[in-house]
Design a protein around this motif. Structure first.
Motif, PDB file in Angstrom:
ATOM      1  N   SER A  26       0.818  -1.213   0.000  1.00  0.00           N
ATOM      2  CA  SER A  26       0.000   0.000   0.000  1.00  0.00           C
ATOM      3  C   SER A  26       0.846   1.254   0.000  1.00  0.00           C
ATOM      4  CB  SER A  26      -0.903   0.011   1.231  1.00  0.00           C
ATOM      5  OG  SER A  26      -0.125   0.202   2.409  1.00  0.00           O
ATOM      6  N   ALA A  30      -3.677   4.960   2.697  1.00  0.00           N
ATOM      7  CA  ALA A  30      -4.969   4.283   2.834  1.00  0.00           C
ATOM      8  C   ALA A  30      -5.474   3.896   1.446  1.00  0.00           C
ATOM      9  CB  ALA A  30      -5.973   5.199   3.522  1.00  0.00           C
ATOM     10  N   ALA A  31      -5.887   2.658   1.281  1.00  0.00           N
ATOM     11  CA  ALA A  31      -6.367   2.107   0.008  1.00  0.00           C
ATOM     12  C   ALA A  31      -5.299   2.188  -1.074  1.00  0.00           C
ATOM     13  CB  ALA A  31      -7.654   2.788  -0.437  1.00  0.00           C
ATOM     14  N   LEU A  35      -5.648   2.110  -5.139  1.00  0.00           N
ATOM     15  CA  LEU A  35      -5.331   3.320  -5.900  1.00  0.00           C
ATOM     16  C   LEU A  35      -4.317   3.041  -7.006  1.00  0.00           C
ATOM     17  CD1 LEU A  35      -5.201   5.838  -2.953  1.00  0.00           C
ATOM     18  CD2 LEU A  35      -6.676   6.073  -4.971  1.00  0.00           C
ATOM     19  N   LEU A  56     -12.028   0.241  -5.923  1.00  0.00           N
ATOM     20  CA  LEU A  56     -11.653   1.481  -5.247  1.00  0.00           C
ATOM     21  C   LEU A  56     -12.872   2.152  -4.630  1.00  0.00           C
ATOM     22  CD1 LEU A  56      -9.366   3.396  -4.525  1.00  0.00           C
ATOM     23  CD2 LEU A  56      -9.753   4.572  -6.714  1.00  0.00           C
ATOM     24  N   HIS A  57     -13.985   2.154  -5.346  1.00  0.00           N
ATOM     25  CA  HIS A  57     -15.226   2.731  -4.829  1.00  0.00           C
ATOM     26  C   HIS A  57     -15.639   2.048  -3.523  1.00  0.00           C
ATOM     27  CE1 HIS A  57     -19.702   3.117  -4.703  1.00  0.00           C
ATOM     28  NE2 HIS A  57     -19.348   4.384  -4.806  1.00  0.00           N
ATOM     29  N   GLU A  59     -13.688   0.646  -1.398  1.00  0.00           N
ATOM     30  CA  GLU A  59     -12.736   0.952  -0.329  1.00  0.00           C
ATOM     31  C   GLU A  59     -12.790   2.395   0.154  1.00  0.00           C
ATOM     32  OE1 GLU A  59      -8.771  -0.520  -0.398  1.00  0.00           O
ATOM     33  OE2 GLU A  59      -9.308  -2.253  -1.635  1.00  0.00           O
ATOM     34  N   ILE A  60     -13.063   3.333  -0.756  1.00  0.00           N
ATOM     35  CA  ILE A  60     -12.953   4.740  -0.342  1.00  0.00           C
ATOM     36  C   ILE A  60     -14.238   5.538  -0.466  1.00  0.00           C
ATOM     37  CG2 ILE A  60     -10.481   4.791  -0.848  1.00  0.00           C
ATOM     38  CD1 ILE A  60     -11.090   6.397  -3.384  1.00  0.00           C
ATOM     39  N   ALA A  64     -14.528  10.244  -2.539  1.00  0.00           N
ATOM     40  CA  ALA A  64     -13.085  10.082  -2.706  1.00  0.00           C
ATOM     41  C   ALA A  64     -12.759   9.511  -4.082  1.00  0.00           C
ATOM     42  CB  ALA A  64     -12.514   9.200  -1.604  1.00  0.00           C
TER      43      ALA A  64
END
Length: 116
Positions: A26, A30-31, A35, A56-57, A59-60, A64
């Motif tokens: 990572s 974060a995420a 990313l 990604l959606h 996770e964040i 975001a």
């Protein structure tokens, strides 16, 4: 370079090798894996990008994700314009980034070596 400098300011330790090591880490962001995968998938086929975007959606979240899409779009545009017009990296930025460009192998990329 911005991530490294903001990390120094906040006291966070980011591992920039995460951007060149197949999303295995990572990088302290974060995420971060999601990313990196999202950014990489942008240059692949539509199915890979859609899957990376959806991950990604999850996770964040939506807000975001909009920010990440904006960063991806502007970075893509700015880099293409700089490459197409032959804009070199400014001397100050070259000095500030020399250590990590070498460590990450960025100096070996064709565009960095003036081969494109």
């Amino acid at each position: 370079m911005l991530l490294r400098e903001s990390g120094r300011h906040t006291g966070d330790d980011y591992d920039l090798t995460a951007i060149v090591e197949d999303g295995a880490a990572s990088g302290g962001v974060a995420a971060g894996q999601a990313l990196v995968r999202y950014a990489d998938a942008f240059y692949e086929d539509g199915d890979a990008f859609a899957a990376a975007r959806d991950r990604l959606h999850e996770e964040i979240g939506a807000e975001a994700l909009v920010d990440a899409a904006g960063v991806l779009a502007i970075f893509n545009a700015v880099v293409r314009i700089a490459d197409a017009t032959g804009i070199p990296l400014e001397e100050q930025k070259a000095r500030m980034s020399a250590d990590f460009r070498g460590a990450l192998g960025i100096d070996d990329y064709p565009a960095a070596a003036g081969k494109v």
